[in-house]
Design an enzyme around this catalytic site. Sequence first.
Site, PDB file in Angstrom:
ATOM      1  N   GLU A  57       1.025  -1.212  -0.070  1.00  0.00           N
ATOM      2  CA  GLU A  57      -0.067   0.100  -0.089  1.00  0.00           C
ATOM      3  C   GLU A  57       0.908   1.065  -0.060  1.00  0.00           C
ATOM      4  O   GLU A  57       0.664   2.109  -0.606  1.00  0.00           O
ATOM      5  CB  GLU A  57      -0.964   0.028   1.185  1.00  0.00           C
ATOM      6  N   CYS A  83      -2.565  -3.972   7.122  1.00  0.00           N
ATOM      7  CA  CYS A  83      -2.166  -4.276   8.216  1.00  0.00           C
ATOM      8  C   CYS A  83      -2.668  -3.210   9.362  1.00  0.00           C
ATOM      9  O   CYS A  83      -2.705  -1.856   8.803  1.00  0.00           O
ATOM     10  CB  CYS A  83      -0.564  -4.461   8.624  1.00  0.00           C
ATOM     11  N   TRP A 180      20.927 -36.210 -16.087  1.00  0.00           N
ATOM     12  CA  TRP A 180      19.483 -35.345 -15.860  1.00  0.00           C
ATOM     13  C   TRP A 180      18.569 -36.320 -16.314  1.00  0.00           C
ATOM     14  O   TRP A 180      18.301 -36.952 -17.329  1.00  0.00           O
ATOM     15  CB  TRP A 180      19.568 -34.068 -16.345  1.00  0.00           C
TER      16      TRP A 180
END
Length: 375
Positions: A57, A83, A180
């Site tokens: 904010e 908050c 891999w």
Amino acid sequence: MPLSQADHALLQRSVQLAHQSISLSEPNPRVGCVLHDANGLLTGEGFTQQAGGPHAEVMALRSAMAAGHDLRGGTAWVSLEPCAHHGRTPPCCDALVAAGLARVVVATQDPYPEVAGQGIARLRAAGIRVDLADGDTAREARELNIGFFSRILRGRPWVRLKVAASLDGRTALPDGTSQWITGPVARADGHRWRQRAGAVLTGIGTVQADDPRLDVRLVDCACQPLRVVLDSSLSLPPTARILQPPGHVLVVGAMANPEKTEALRRQGAEVLLLPNASGQVDLAALISQLTERGINELHVEAGATLNAALLAGGHADEVLAYLAPKLLGPGRDIAAWAPLVNLTQAVGLRFVAHDIVGDDLRLRARLPGADAFLD
């Protein structure tokens, strides 16, 4: 009053912005904010910065004010309730009130006890209209912060087991060869999931077999996750690549050995002893320790033994599996446990996502009820 399509679209934008807080805002939640003025024109956007830095904010307000916009009578769309408490930064709801906004649209409430509806209440007490989303929009906002919600509501991180295997479930050949099985696109995608985590966990067997670094290299990462090695006898060699920068390393043992402890500490590692009655690392105690350190998501890249222990102990929440279109035949398993007597003993999972990633298939499956706290 139900939210409009425009509201949902702008909340979706706030969630997109919140994704930029991944690897940056830990242990704080990932939050995004969009601001419009009274005429409906976009004036500012922002996302939460590093812990102790400005929240979404405030970042959006700074952006708008730097451009000279008048926010009086405007609207904010925020992916998580602003908050309402003084932590490292002042309350975000106070900043929104001071800006003169007329309306705030919130994707979902914050579960943190010092917020938990109080941010919305303070905004309404100041005369600001507050609308709260529900349904898929609210769920998406909570999913982005699944680790934060887990730590606050359940008192432990969200634990994700990552595996790479062949189509017949082999993670390596009988001799341990595994590099891999999956392709480069899947490996880079795996680093994105490491990037989400506050900590990456492995066992000494994996370190000895593969000598991995387990840092985030294939994607950008603002803050490297803590690397955690389970090593009951503290046998991790000081030359192991996992001890190299960047990031910090925690070696968790079960047997005191001052000489080995000192050698690891000289390499920059922290050593912690958490023995259980069997002389192994106490997994529950480790999870508790990581919770106290503010770890929201724990990403596990380990071998069959540790995977099985986490599943059997009820510590795992989700399996992130990359399956290669290969059949290897005999080899290493995803999890090692005694043969089951009947199918009812199987570990049941629920698929939540499936995607093709390069040449491989990415599956995500959760333990039953693991994400019930998000509802």
